[in-house]
Design an enzyme around this catalytic site. Sequence first.
Site, mmCIF file in Angstrom:
data_model
loop_
_atom_site.group_PDB
_atom_site.id
_atom_site.type_symbol
_atom_site.label_atom_id
_atom_site.label_comp_id
_atom_site.label_asym_id
_atom_site.label_seq_id
_atom_site.Cartn_x
_atom_site.Cartn_y
_atom_site.Cartn_z
ATOM 1 N N ASP A 63 23.182 43.114 -13.395
ATOM 2 C CA ASP A 63 22.080 42.386 -14.036
ATOM 3 C C ASP A 63 21.751 41.105 -13.286
ATOM 4 O OD1 ASP A 63 20.116 41.944 -15.918
ATOM 5 O OD2 ASP A 63 21.480 41.102 -17.422
ATOM 6 N N ASN A 108 14.779 50.184 -20.379
ATOM 7 C CA ASN A 108 14.023 49.672 -19.225
ATOM 8 C C ASN A 108 12.702 50.414 -19.015
ATOM 9 O OD1 ASN A 108 17.016 48.996 -17.206
ATOM 10 N ND2 ASN A 108 15.879 47.618 -18.543
ATOM 11 N N ARG A 167 9.533 48.371 -19.558
ATOM 12 C CA ARG A 167 9.101 47.283 -18.667
ATOM 13 C C ARG A 167 7.701 47.589 -18.111
ATOM 14 N NH1 ARG A 167 14.173 44.698 -15.389
ATOM 15 N NH2 ARG A 167 15.514 44.464 -17.212
ATOM 16 N N SER A 177 24.367 45.874 -23.875
ATOM 17 C CA SER A 177 23.031 46.445 -23.632
ATOM 18 C C SER A 177 23.024 47.975 -23.631
ATOM 19 C CB SER A 177 22.437 45.892 -22.325
ATOM 20 O OG SER A 177 22.325 44.482 -22.390
ATOM 21 N N GLU A 199 38.579 46.742 -20.531
ATOM 22 C CA GLU A 199 38.645 45.302 -20.306
ATOM 23 C C GLU A 199 37.278 44.829 -19.821
ATOM 24 O OE1 GLU A 199 41.246 43.308 -20.922
ATOM 25 O OE2 GLU A 199 42.286 45.071 -21.699
HETATM 26 C C1 IPE Z 1 20.935 46.176 -18.599
HETATM 27 O O1 IPE Z 1 20.201 45.076 -18.176
HETATM 28 C C2 IPE Z 1 20.472 47.405 -17.873
HETATM 29 C C3 IPE Z 1 20.782 47.450 -16.460
HETATM 30 C C4 IPE Z 1 21.470 46.565 -15.790
HETATM 31 C C5 IPE Z 1 20.280 48.612 -15.775
HETATM 32 P P1 IPE Z 1 18.926 44.561 -18.979
HETATM 33 O O2 IPE Z 1 18.420 43.366 -18.250
HETATM 34 O O3 IPE Z 1 17.978 45.667 -19.198
HETATM 35 O O4 IPE Z 1 19.568 44.148 -20.388
HETATM 36 P P2 IPE Z 1 19.125 43.055 -21.439
HETATM 37 O O5 IPE Z 1 17.683 43.323 -21.756
HETATM 38 O O6 IPE Z 1 19.307 41.727 -20.812
HETATM 39 O O7 IPE Z 1 20.036 43.259 -22.597
HETATM 40 C C1 IPE Z 2 18.917 44.289 -13.516
HETATM 41 O O1 IPE Z 2 18.191 43.137 -13.253
HETATM 42 C C2 IPE Z 2 18.252 45.529 -12.954
HETATM 43 C C3 IPE Z 2 17.613 46.382 -13.970
HETATM 44 C C4 IPE Z 2 17.694 46.232 -15.256
HETATM 45 C C5 IPE Z 2 16.850 47.517 -13.472
HETATM 46 P P1 IPE Z 2 17.037 42.637 -14.218
HETATM 47 O O2 IPE Z 2 15.746 43.198 -13.746
HETATM 48 O O3 IPE Z 2 17.365 42.903 -15.633
HETATM 49 O O4 IPE Z 2 17.085 41.068 -13.932
HETATM 50 P P2 IPE Z 2 16.920 39.904 -14.990
HETATM 51 O O5 IPE Z 2 17.905 40.151 -16.080
HETATM 52 O O6 IPE Z 2 15.502 39.956 -15.471
HETATM 53 O O7 IPE Z 2 17.233 38.673 -14.223
HETATM 54 MG MG MG Z 3 18.367 41.843 -17.020
#
Ligand code: IPE
Ligand code: IPE
Ligand code: MG
Length: 248
Positions: free
Chosen positions: A12, A60, A63, A188, A199
């Site tokens: 993330d 996702n 998005r 998530s 862990e």
């Molecule tokens: C979790 O990250 C999903 C992945 C890393 C693929 P998100 O960015 O989607 O999760 P939230 O929205 O912060 O919980």
């Molecule tokens: C994780 O990075 C990758 C995916 C969820 C595909 P994010 O895109 O969620 O990055 P942040 O959380 O917005 O910084």
């Molecule tokens: Mg994220």
Amino acid sequence: MYLPRHLAIIMDGNGRWARQRGLPRILGHQQGVEVVRGIVEECSKLGISWLTLYAFSFENWGRPEEEVEALMELLATYLRNEVPTMLKHGIRLNVIGDTGRLPGAVATMLDESVERTRSQTGMVLTLALSYGARDEITRAMRKLASAAARGEVEPEDISEQRIAAQLDTVGLPDPDFLIRTSGEMRISNFLLWQLAYTELYFTETLWPDFSPDQLRQALHEYNRRERRFGLTAEQRSKEGNQEEGGRH
Ligand code: IPE
Ligand code: IPE
Ligand code: MG
């Protein structure tokens, strides 16, 4: 050092990494893919047997369309470039999630990549794509309910093992260690069933900045954890505390 047999990672922070640099989010994802390459290679070198990466969640899909499309393209490019490397390192590719929702071309490429690496005997790299744990459990329950309706399973025969066998992760041991980058302390919707005794490790580092060195630091922390699985410390030390991990 004891290694987790199965390491799972919630990658993330790509978007924030890009925003901090005034770049579009997709450049954060691109950099994220570079880090995936390095971490996969490092895990395979260290001798981790199972690595599971949360790459794209069920949620996702919500998005912006451009971001989803760009992520799908990145996935296709990753597969195109990395399958030869996987073959070189003996890595077997596996996928969990509702992959039926992926664009046809990506799904086909994924099937082919899984097929091409099927006989590899090194690390199993599982990509969680279009993955949501509640969705996974719902699909599993449907399968069990259908089997029950056909008279193939009696309600009293439904056991933890039977449920686990219907999940996408069938054949994988539960993760021993979960790393989440970017400072968020939540799951998530990742592997809700399988993480029961995993862990958990959270780092502030954003995924595009996560390095093999930081991975090793996290693994050291894993070595300091005392896993008890509901038993007393005395019982566990009699059993040999870390038998679930491999000695490195
Ligand atoms: C979790 O990250 C999903 C992945 C890393 C693929 P998100 O960015 O989607 O999760 P939230 O929205 O912060 O919980
Ligand atoms: C994780 O990075 C990758 C995916 C969820 C595909 P994010 O895109 O969620 O990055 P942040 O959380 O917005 O910084
Ligand atoms: Mg994220």
